[in-house]
Write a protein that holds these residues in place. Sequence first.
Motif, PDB file in Angstrom:
ATOM      1  N   GLU A  44       0.829  -1.209   0.000  1.00  0.00           N
ATOM      2  CA  GLU A  44       0.000   0.000   0.000  1.00  0.00           C
ATOM      3  C   GLU A  44       0.865   1.261   0.000  1.00  0.00           C
ATOM      4  O   GLU A  44       0.548   2.246  -0.664  1.00  0.00           O
ATOM      5  N   VAL A  45       1.949   1.240   0.737  1.00  0.00           N
ATOM      6  CA  VAL A  45       2.845   2.396   0.786  1.00  0.00           C
ATOM      7  C   VAL A  45       3.497   2.607  -0.574  1.00  0.00           C
ATOM      8  O   VAL A  45       3.612   3.742  -1.048  1.00  0.00           O
ATOM      9  N   TYR A  46       3.884   1.538  -1.249  1.00  0.00           N
ATOM     10  CA  TYR A  46       4.423   1.660  -2.606  1.00  0.00           C
ATOM     11  C   TYR A  46       3.393   2.306  -3.530  1.00  0.00           C
ATOM     12  O   TYR A  46       3.740   3.173  -4.340  1.00  0.00           O
ATOM     13  N   HIS A  47       2.137   1.894  -3.408  1.00  0.00           N
ATOM     14  CA  HIS A  47       1.094   2.506  -4.242  1.00  0.00           C
ATOM     15  C   HIS A  47       0.983   4.002  -3.941  1.00  0.00           C
ATOM     16  O   HIS A  47       0.899   4.821  -4.863  1.00  0.00           O
ATOM     17  N   GLN A  48       0.993   4.373  -2.672  1.00  0.00           N
ATOM     18  CA  GLN A  48       0.906   5.785  -2.295  1.00  0.00           C
ATOM     19  C   GLN A  48       2.075   6.589  -2.873  1.00  0.00           C
ATOM     20  O   GLN A  48       1.886   7.697  -3.370  1.00  0.00           O
ATOM     21  N   LEU A  49       3.266   6.016  -2.771  1.00  0.00           N
ATOM     22  CA  LEU A  49       4.468   6.734  -3.203  1.00  0.00           C
ATOM     23  C   LEU A  49       4.648   6.773  -4.714  1.00  0.00           C
ATOM     24  O   LEU A  49       5.111   7.791  -5.248  1.00  0.00           O
TER      25      LEU A  49
END
Length: 161
Positions: A44-49
Amino acid sequence: MKRTISAMVGKGSVNHNDRKFHAKNTDPSRTVYNITYQNEDIREVYHQLFDEALERYNAKQKRSDRMIDDYYEKIRSGKQEKTFHELIIQIGNKDDMAADSQDGERAKAILDEYMKTFQERNPNLRVFSAHLHMDEATPHLHIDFIPFTTGSKRGLKQGCR
């Protein structure tokens, strides 16, 4: 009395840090004293970034074989990059700052203060998992993060790894 401060780069085991399992060096009866600061799903953090930058990158590609479907999977399965990095910070050692002592509580307070402003001091290290362990011999912090930058001339144009 003098104390040492140790900082090292770890291999990173999010499941161990979150105590999804206990290693031989942990005392499960003391796990209740651990502190979880952050515990986000890395995907999820990769998607956000990176999703916005990935979309722009893919829109410019003329060859379908250069398109990237999932940036996390590209990094995870690649041979050159790591999906995340881990920093482990400890004050003293088991002899002078034992977790179950008053000095260990002092170390816990110092590490807690350090962690609370880590993200602010390091805006290009996106913390997704951070834990203070009091169930091992010495209090210590595990900070798992994804380094990124904006405005890079190489790679994805925003949110580069």
